[in-house]
Design a protein around this motif. Structure first.
Motif, PDB file in Angstrom:
ATOM      1  N   PRO A   1       7.962  23.157  26.717  1.00 34.58           N
ATOM      2  CA  PRO A   1       7.692  24.252  27.662  1.00 34.58           C
ATOM      3  C   PRO A   1       6.494  25.062  27.174  1.00 34.58           C
ATOM      4  O   PRO A   1       6.200  25.095  25.974  1.00 34.58           O
ATOM      5  N   LEU A   2       5.800  25.692  28.099  1.00 33.14           N
ATOM      6  CA  LEU A   2       4.655  26.501  27.695  1.00 33.14           C
ATOM      7  C   LEU A   2       5.112  27.677  26.843  1.00 33.14           C
ATOM      8  O   LEU A   2       4.500  27.990  25.817  1.00 33.14           O
ATOM      9  N   VAL A   3       6.175  28.358  27.258  1.00 33.80           N
ATOM     10  CA  VAL A   3       6.797  29.432  26.485  1.00 33.80           C
ATOM     11  C   VAL A   3       8.308  29.245  26.571  1.00 33.80           C
ATOM     12  O   VAL A   3       8.798  28.530  27.449  1.00 33.80           O
ATOM     13  N   PRO A   4       9.085  29.865  25.682  1.00 35.41           N
ATOM     14  CA  PRO A   4      10.525  29.568  25.611  1.00 35.41           C
ATOM     15  C   PRO A   4      11.363  30.212  26.715  1.00 35.41           C
ATOM     16  O   PRO A   4      12.279  30.993  26.462  1.00 35.41           O
ATOM     17  N   VAL A   5      11.034  29.901  27.980  1.00 33.62           N
ATOM     18  CA  VAL A   5      11.883  30.320  29.105  1.00 33.62           C
ATOM     19  C   VAL A   5      12.247  29.055  29.866  1.00 33.62           C
ATOM     20  O   VAL A   5      11.717  28.761  30.928  1.00 33.62           O
TER      21      VAL A   5
ATOM     22  N   GLY B   1      -4.051  28.019  17.947  1.00 38.93           N
ATOM     23  CA  GLY B   1      -5.215  28.051  18.816  1.00 38.93           C
ATOM     24  C   GLY B   1      -4.950  28.204  20.290  1.00 38.93           C
ATOM     25  O   GLY B   1      -5.894  28.242  21.085  1.00 38.93           O
ATOM     26  N   LEU B   2      -3.683  28.307  20.726  1.00 38.58           N
ATOM     27  CA  LEU B   2      -3.391  28.372  22.161  1.00 38.58           C
ATOM     28  C   LEU B   2      -3.003  29.760  22.652  1.00 38.58           C
ATOM     29  O   LEU B   2      -3.066  30.028  23.848  1.00 38.58           O
ATOM     30  N   LEU B   3      -2.595  30.623  21.753  1.00 39.60           N
ATOM     31  CA  LEU B   3      -2.131  31.937  22.172  1.00 39.60           C
ATOM     32  C   LEU B   3      -3.231  32.702  22.894  1.00 39.60           C
ATOM     33  O   LEU B   3      -4.360  32.805  22.411  1.00 39.60           O
TER      34      LEU B   3
ATOM     35  N   LEU C   1       1.269  37.171  26.054  1.00 38.60           N
ATOM     36  CA  LEU C   1       1.006  35.877  25.423  1.00 38.60           C
ATOM     37  C   LEU C   1      -0.148  35.145  26.102  1.00 38.60           C
ATOM     38  O   LEU C   1      -0.888  34.411  25.450  1.00 38.60           O
ATOM     39  N   PHE C   2      -0.264  35.316  27.406  1.00 36.98           N
ATOM     40  CA  PHE C   2      -1.385  34.722  28.139  1.00 36.98           C
ATOM     41  C   PHE C   2      -1.476  35.392  29.504  1.00 36.98           C
ATOM     42  O   PHE C   2      -0.503  36.001  29.977  1.00 36.98           O
ATOM     43  N   PRO C   3      -2.625  35.318  30.173  1.00 37.75           N
ATOM     44  CA  PRO C   3      -2.781  35.942  31.489  1.00 37.75           C
ATOM     45  C   PRO C   3      -1.884  35.274  32.530  1.00 37.75           C
ATOM     46  O   PRO C   3      -1.498  34.107  32.395  1.00 37.75           O
ATOM     47  N   GLY C   4      -1.572  36.006  33.573  1.00 37.70           N
ATOM     48  CA  GLY C   4      -0.683  35.495  34.602  1.00 37.70           C
ATOM     49  C   GLY C   4      -1.204  34.249  35.287  1.00 37.70           C
ATOM     50  O   GLY C   4      -0.430  33.392  35.728  1.00 37.70           O
ATOM     51  N   GLU C   5      -2.559  34.091  35.379  1.00 37.45           N
ATOM     52  CA  GLU C   5      -3.121  32.935  36.067  1.00 37.45           C
ATOM     53  C   GLU C   5      -3.113  31.672  35.214  1.00 37.45           C
ATOM     54  O   GLU C   5      -3.510  30.592  35.678  1.00 37.45           O
TER      55      GLU C   5
ATOM     56  N   ALA D   1       5.926  35.097  34.326  1.00 37.27           N
ATOM     57  CA  ALA D   1       6.348  36.479  34.079  1.00 37.27           C
ATOM     58  C   ALA D   1       6.490  36.749  32.583  1.00 37.27           C
ATOM     59  O   ALA D   1       6.052  37.791  32.083  1.00 37.27           O
ATOM     60  N   PHE D   2       7.081  35.810  31.862  1.00 37.96           N
ATOM     61  CA  PHE D   2       7.313  35.976  30.428  1.00 37.96           C
ATOM     62  C   PHE D   2       5.999  36.121  29.674  1.00 37.96           C
ATOM     63  O   PHE D   2       5.829  37.017  28.845  1.00 37.96           O
ATOM     64  N   GLY D   3       5.051  35.224  29.955  1.00 38.99           N
ATOM     65  CA  GLY D   3       3.780  35.244  29.236  1.00 38.99           C
ATOM     66  C   GLY D   3       2.991  36.509  29.477  1.00 38.99           C
ATOM     67  O   GLY D   3       2.433  37.105  28.540  1.00 38.99           O
TER      68      GLY D   3
END
Length: 527
Positions: free
Chosen positions: A415-419, A447-449, A490-494, A483-485
């Motif tokens: 997953p991209l983030v843990p949700v 390097g991805l954050l 952690l990263f922009p919404g787009e 929403a989590f990111g």
């Protein structure tokens, strides 16, 4: 209730996103409790506590289509594995080393026919009803009056913003701990319930990794203060823990058992990220509430000491959890456990003063009432702040199970983030046997954050990590991850939209599944 289920993402959480009547219901439950205590009406006070549980916790079951929190599904996966194989996958992960909750749930599910997912979905409100009953009993065991015990129960039910009340070993561990606290309170002058205490402690030792060590430490401090009989019970408790530590040594060998770095252990797993204004606000509320509770408790204990009243045992219950910070950071969650463990002890210390304040003259009553109202409001905000970032939908659960049951194996499920419903079925075991990191989130890889994936360089950074695995990789994206990111910075919404577009246009990836709010892509490595 309908406004909660239909509400959209709000960075300030559920109190802001749902109907104003939801916040009003919590406030009214508090007002009812304050008036009931002032009027010496224990039945009304008990009803107000139940109303607070309904308002704060029942939405978890009635306003969601699946159990909340991605971590819930790691626990359900172990239960499913036990049901299917009638055995534990010891050594695969820490959960199989402390199987108390999982094997009992599997047994109850097989016995009654109630699905473990249903147990998890209704776990939170039922848990709080049981916790309230146990806290009241423990307060009475520590010789608080009936009304003081009701206030203690209200504080524990209302101020617990940590949310360790979902289907998890920590939640059951907390219930067992409060039962142990009750027996400790009965054993300050003479041995009382020694055998039941050891039985509860044994159950705790096989259920949760951290909690029994705090209970043992607190018990040792009570023995040093001559507030626990018989003294040798701590030796038996230590033997139980030692034996279970040896049993799980192969699992624990990869972890730092004692670090001694208090500053690092007190840091959280979200440190270093600046999220939305709502996240920053809610985080500040959590800190102020926590420090306020600890500070007020410390002042009351200092006054007790100066007046020659009993203070050692209450101080142990309230502040011994701080010793945890000298041992481990518990994956960035140690400070949360300190607050959770200290809550019953702090409630026992604060309750007598609150009862006096609520029954005093109008000026003192008003100040006590307002202070308790502010604490209730802050706890409600802290408890509901992360509502939208922890929602799990039915389509996500279905897709997660299908991916784990699929023919592409061994593989990474990233997953991209843990949700994401991680390890939601017993099929996770074969993936975990391949590598325990098979489902680690992508965003926390080097390097991805913070990347938006709007540029080709962002995408190349991601593909470099994927290709280096030399194994097939499922990449999972979902609306809750957006929403989590953004919420936690952690990263922009787009980023979700940008990454999805690049994956679709890259012929090396193929779409495995697309359902409302969830997309799964597969990179079929040839190696």
């Amino acid at each position: 209730m309908r406004s909660i289920a239909a509400s959209s993402f709000d960075q300030y959480g559920l109190l802001s996103g749902a109907s104003p009547l939801y916040a009003a219901s919590i406030l009214l439950a508090f007002v009812a409790f304050g008036i009931a205590v002032r009027q010496r009406n224990p039945s009304a006070a008990g009803a107000a506590i139940l109303a607070m549980i309904i308002c704060q916790r029942l939405p978890r079951a009635l306003s969601t289509e699946a159990p909340m929190y991605a971590w819930t599904y790691k626990h359900l996966g172990v239960v499913d594995h036990v049901q299917q194989s009638h055995s534990l996958a010891h050594g695969v992960d820490v959960y199989n080393g402390w199987p108390g909750l999982f094997v009992v749930t599997a047994w109850i599910s097989d016995l009654t026919g109630v699905a473990p997912t249903a147990v998890a979905h209704w776990f939170t409100p039922v848990y709080h009803v049981i916790l309230a009953a146990l806290v009241f009993a423990a307060a009475r065991a520590w010789r608080l009056s009936r009304d003081e015990s009701l206030v203690s129960t209200f504080l524990v039910v209302t101020l617990n913003w940590v949310e360790q009340d979902y289907f998890a070993p920590q939640a059951i561990g907390m219930l067992l701990t409060v039962g142990i606290i009750a027996l400790l309170g009965l054993s300050d002058k003479k041995p009382t319930g020694t055998v039941p205490l050891l039985i509860l402690f044994g159950a705790l030792a096989i259920t949760h990794q951290l909690t029994p060590y705090w209970v043992l430490g607190a018990s040792c401090l009570l023995v040093l203060g001559r507030k626990l009989k018989p003294w040798w019970i701590v030796l038996l408790m230590a033997a139980i823990l030692g034996g279970f530590l040896v049993y799980n040594f192969d699992v624990l060998s990869g972890y730092t058992l004692l670090s001694g770095d208090v500053a690092d252990n007190a840091s959280t797993n979200g440190s270093g990220h600046v999220g939305m204004a709502g996240q920053v606000f809610s985080s500040s509320v959590m800190r102020i509430l926590t420090v306020g509770m600890w500070g007020t408790t410390a002042i009351v204990l200092l006054l007790r000491w100066r007046r020659g009243r009993e203070f050692w045992a209450p101080a142990v219950l309230a502040f011994s959890p701080i010793l945890i910070l000298g041992g481990q950071n518990y994956g960035g969650e140690a400070v949360f456990r300190v607050f959770l463990y200290s809550l019953p002890g702090c409630a026992f210390v604060l309750a007598p003063g609150i009862v006096v304040g609520l029954r005093a003259g109008w000026k003192r009553f008003a100040s006590t009432f307002v202070a308790l109202a502010v604490a209730t409001a802050m706890a409600a905000q802290a408890t509901t702040a992360n509502w939208y970032t922890n929602l799990i939908g039915g389509p996500q659960v279905a897709v997660a199970g299908e991916v784990l049951a699929g023919d592409v194996y061994p593989a990474y499920v990233t997953p991209l983030v843990p949700v994401w419903p991680e390890r939601s079925t017993g099929d996770y075991v074969r993936f975990a046997e391949f590598t325990d990191t098979f489902d680690h989130s992508l965003m926390f890889q080097p390097g991805l954050l913070g990347r938006s994936f709007a540029s080709e360089s962002d995408y190349r950074q991601l593909m470099g990590l994927i290709e280096a695995r030399n194994r097939p990789t499922y990449l999972v994206l979902s609306e809750p991850m957006r929403a989590f990111g953004a919420y936690f910075g952690l990263f922009p919404g787009e980023a979700i939209t940008n990454l999805a577009q690049r994956l679709r246009s890259d012929p090396r990836w193929r779409v495995v599944d697309e359902r409302p709010g969830v997309w799964v892509y597969l990179y079929p490595s040839e190696n």
